[in-house]
Design a protein around this motif. Structure first.
Motif, PDB file in Angstrom:
ATOM      1  N   GLN A  21       0.808  -1.221   0.000  1.00 10.06           N
ATOM      2  CA  GLN A  21       0.000   0.000   0.000  1.00 10.06           C
ATOM      3  C   GLN A  21       0.845   1.277   0.000  1.00 10.06           C
ATOM      4  OE1 GLN A  21      -3.444  -0.264   2.714  1.00 10.06           O
ATOM      5  NE2 GLN A  21      -2.786  -2.362   3.097  1.00 10.06           N
ATOM      6  N   GLY A  22       1.968   1.247  -0.718  1.00  6.90           N
ATOM      7  CA  GLY A  22       2.837   2.419  -0.824  1.00  6.90           C
ATOM      8  C   GLY A  22       3.867   2.536   0.279  1.00  6.90           C
ATOM      9  N   TYR A  23       3.922   1.550   1.178  1.00 12.40           N
ATOM     10  CA  TYR A  23       4.825   1.618   2.329  1.00 12.40           C
ATOM     11  C   TYR A  23       6.296   1.658   1.925  1.00 12.40           C
ATOM     12  CZ  TYR A  23       7.372   0.299   6.500  1.00 12.40           C
ATOM     13  OH  TYR A  23       8.262   0.275   7.534  1.00 12.40           O
ATOM     14  N   ALA A  24       6.723   0.760   1.046  1.00 16.44           N
ATOM     15  CA  ALA A  24       8.152   0.665   0.692  1.00 16.44           C
ATOM     16  C   ALA A  24       8.658   1.973   0.100  1.00 16.44           C
ATOM     17  CB  ALA A  24       8.384  -0.492  -0.279  1.00 16.44           C
ATOM     18  N   LYS A  25       7.872   2.577  -0.781  1.00 14.71           N
ATOM     19  CA  LYS A  25       8.270   3.852  -1.388  1.00 14.71           C
ATOM     20  C   LYS A  25       8.386   4.950  -0.326  1.00 14.71           C
ATOM     21  CE  LYS A  25       6.967   6.962  -5.171  1.00 14.71           C
ATOM     22  NZ  LYS A  25       6.685   8.246  -4.574  1.00 14.71           N
ATOM     23  N   MET A  26       7.410   5.025   0.553  1.00 15.07           N
ATOM     24  CA  MET A  26       7.442   6.051   1.596  1.00 15.07           C
ATOM     25  C   MET A  26       8.598   5.815   2.565  1.00 15.07           C
ATOM     26  SD  MET A  26       6.190   8.864   2.811  1.00 15.07           S
ATOM     27  CE  MET A  26       4.526   9.082   2.199  1.00 15.07           C
ATOM     28  N   ALA A  27       8.860   4.570   2.923  1.00 15.19           N
ATOM     29  CA  ALA A  27       9.967   4.266   3.833  1.00 15.19           C
ATOM     30  C   ALA A  27      11.296   4.710   3.222  1.00 15.19           C
ATOM     31  CB  ALA A  27       9.997   2.772   4.158  1.00 15.19           C
ATOM     32  N   GLU A  28      11.466   4.458   1.945  1.00 15.71           N
ATOM     33  CA  GLU A  28      12.690   4.891   1.249  1.00 15.71           C
ATOM     34  C   GLU A  28      12.787   6.414   1.227  1.00 15.71           C
ATOM     35  OE1 GLU A  28      14.366   4.724  -3.275  1.00 15.71           O
ATOM     36  OE2 GLU A  28      13.538   2.861  -2.462  1.00 15.71           O
ATOM     37  N   GLU A  29      11.687   7.081   0.929  1.00 13.12           N
ATOM     38  CA  GLU A  29      11.672   8.548   0.909  1.00 13.12           C
ATOM     39  C   GLU A  29      11.978   9.129   2.288  1.00 13.12           C
ATOM     40  OE1 GLU A  29       7.902   9.768  -0.684  1.00 13.12           O
ATOM     41  OE2 GLU A  29       8.327   8.918  -2.662  1.00 13.12           O
ATOM     42  N   MET A  30      11.423   8.522   3.338  1.00 15.47           N
ATOM     43  CA  MET A  30      11.650   9.029   4.695  1.00 15.47           C
ATOM     44  C   MET A  30      13.107   8.838   5.113  1.00 15.47           C
ATOM     45  SD  MET A  30       9.051  10.601   5.849  1.00 15.47           S
ATOM     46  CE  MET A  30       8.881  11.170   4.156  1.00 15.47           C
ATOM     47  N   GLU A  31      13.715   7.723   4.743  1.00 14.20           N
ATOM     48  CA  GLU A  31      15.126   7.537   5.075  1.00 14.20           C
ATOM     49  C   GLU A  31      15.989   8.564   4.353  1.00 14.20           C
ATOM     50  OE1 GLU A  31      18.807   4.373   4.842  1.00 14.20           O
ATOM     51  OE2 GLU A  31      16.765   3.584   4.937  1.00 14.20           O
ATOM     52  N   THR A  32      15.717   8.786   3.086  1.00  9.33           N
ATOM     53  CA  THR A  32      16.460   9.786   2.317  1.00  9.33           C
ATOM     54  C   THR A  32      16.306  11.162   2.947  1.00  9.33           C
ATOM     55  OG1 THR A  32      16.229   8.515   0.273  1.00  9.33           O
ATOM     56  CG2 THR A  32      16.706  10.872   0.044  1.00  9.33           C
ATOM     57  N   LEU A  33      15.097  11.512   3.324  1.00 10.70           N
ATOM     58  CA  LEU A  33      14.826  12.818   3.939  1.00 10.70           C
ATOM     59  C   LEU A  33      15.491  12.924   5.314  1.00 10.70           C
ATOM     60  CD1 LEU A  33      13.337  15.518   3.708  1.00 10.70           C
ATOM     61  CD2 LEU A  33      11.327  14.382   4.685  1.00 10.70           C
ATOM     62  N   ALA A  34      15.392  11.875   6.118  1.00  8.57           N
ATOM     63  CA  ALA A  34      16.008  11.898   7.453  1.00  8.57           C
ATOM     64  C   ALA A  34      17.505  12.137   7.355  1.00  8.57           C
ATOM     65  CB  ALA A  34      15.718  10.595   8.188  1.00  8.57           C
ATOM     66  N   ARG A  35      18.149  11.506   6.391  1.00  7.04           N
ATOM     67  CA  ARG A  35      19.600  11.649   6.223  1.00  7.04           C
ATOM     68  C   ARG A  35      20.015  13.098   5.936  1.00  7.04           C
ATOM     69  NH1 ARG A  35      22.462   7.113   6.210  1.00  7.04           N
ATOM     70  NH2 ARG A  35      21.346   5.134   6.040  1.00  7.04           N
ATOM     71  N   LYS A  36      19.080  13.907   5.455  1.00  3.38           N
ATOM     72  CA  LYS A  36      19.366  15.309   5.138  1.00  3.38           C
ATOM     73  C   LYS A  36      19.127  16.244   6.327  1.00  3.38           C
ATOM     74  CE  LYS A  36      18.137  14.697   0.289  1.00  3.38           C
ATOM     75  NZ  LYS A  36      17.163  15.044  -0.758  1.00  3.38           N
ATOM     76  N   GLN A  37      18.558  15.721   7.415  1.00  3.03           N
ATOM     77  CA  GLN A  37      18.192  16.563   8.552  1.00  3.03           C
ATOM     78  C   GLN A  37      19.400  16.872   9.432  1.00  3.03           C
ATOM     79  OE1 GLN A  37      14.964  17.781   8.452  1.00  3.03           O
ATOM     80  NE2 GLN A  37      15.231  16.611   6.548  1.00  3.03           N
ATOM     81  N   ALA A  38      19.434  18.085   9.936  1.00  6.39           N
ATOM     82  CA  ALA A  38      20.485  18.473  10.877  1.00  6.39           C
ATOM     83  C   ALA A  38      20.418  17.567  12.094  1.00  6.39           C
ATOM     84  CB  ALA A  38      20.297  19.927  11.299  1.00  6.39           C
ATOM     85  N   GLY A  39      21.572  17.053  12.497  1.00  7.29           N
ATOM     86  CA  GLY A  39      21.642  16.208  13.675  1.00  7.29           C
ATOM     87  C   GLY A  39      21.458  14.730  13.425  1.00  7.29           C
ATOM     88  N   PHE A  40      21.111  14.333  12.194  1.00 14.07           N
ATOM     89  CA  PHE A  40      20.963  12.913  11.869  1.00 14.07           C
ATOM     90  C   PHE A  40      22.339  12.259  11.829  1.00 14.07           C
ATOM     91  CE2 PHE A  40      21.070   9.409   8.883  1.00 14.07           C
ATOM     92  CZ  PHE A  40      20.005   8.632   9.298  1.00 14.07           C
ATOM     93  N   LEU A  41      22.444  11.054  12.397  1.00 14.40           N
ATOM     94  CA  LEU A  41      23.709  10.333  12.406  1.00 14.40           C
ATOM     95  C   LEU A  41      23.675   9.071  11.542  1.00 14.40           C
ATOM     96  CD1 LEU A  41      24.489  10.663  16.210  1.00 14.40           C
ATOM     97  CD2 LEU A  41      25.500  11.979  14.319  1.00 14.40           C
ATOM     98  N   ASP A  42      22.661   8.221  11.735  1.00 15.30           N
ATOM     99  CA  ASP A  42      22.605   6.957  10.997  1.00 15.30           C
ATOM    100  C   ASP A  42      21.262   6.288  11.254  1.00 15.30           C
ATOM    101  OD1 ASP A  42      23.488   4.977   9.303  1.00 15.30           O
ATOM    102  OD2 ASP A  42      25.076   4.250  10.605  1.00 15.30           O
TER     103      ASP A  42
END
Length: 102
Positions: A21-42
């Protein structure tokens, strides 16, 4: 991951509903976005029945900013409505770590 201590871990444990139901695409997008956030480590993730995703952050402020991010908030709403039958979030302070690696 070598980083200055202490830092923070957000542990997201979940049970998924049936189907993608679109989960895999959203999970990938959220990981990509999280990696761009200030303070993100891994991030680390595993799914075999119960899913566990652990994201690592420099500060509680960075975690709060990520939780409040507009796109992440929409993903959270979709998760409650469509993708998860249950989840729990834990936020922990990491003061020490060690690992084994061959």
């Amino acid at each position: 991951m070598q980083t200055a201590k202490p830092y923070y871990a957000v542990i997201f444990t979940s049970l998924r509903t049936d189907g993608d139901q679109g989960y895999a695409k959203m999970a990938e997008e959220m990981e990509t976005l999280a990696r761009k956030q200030a303070g993100f480590l891994d991030i680390e993730s595993a799914r075999e029945g119960v899913g566990i995703t652990v994201s690592y952050w420099e500060s509680l402020e960075a975690i709060a900013n990520w939780k409040a991010h507009m796109d992440h908030r929409q993903a959270q709403k979709n998760g409650i409505k469509t993708w998860y039958s249950w989840y729990k979030v834990r936020i922990c302070r990491v003061e020490r770590e060690y690992e084994f690696n061959t």
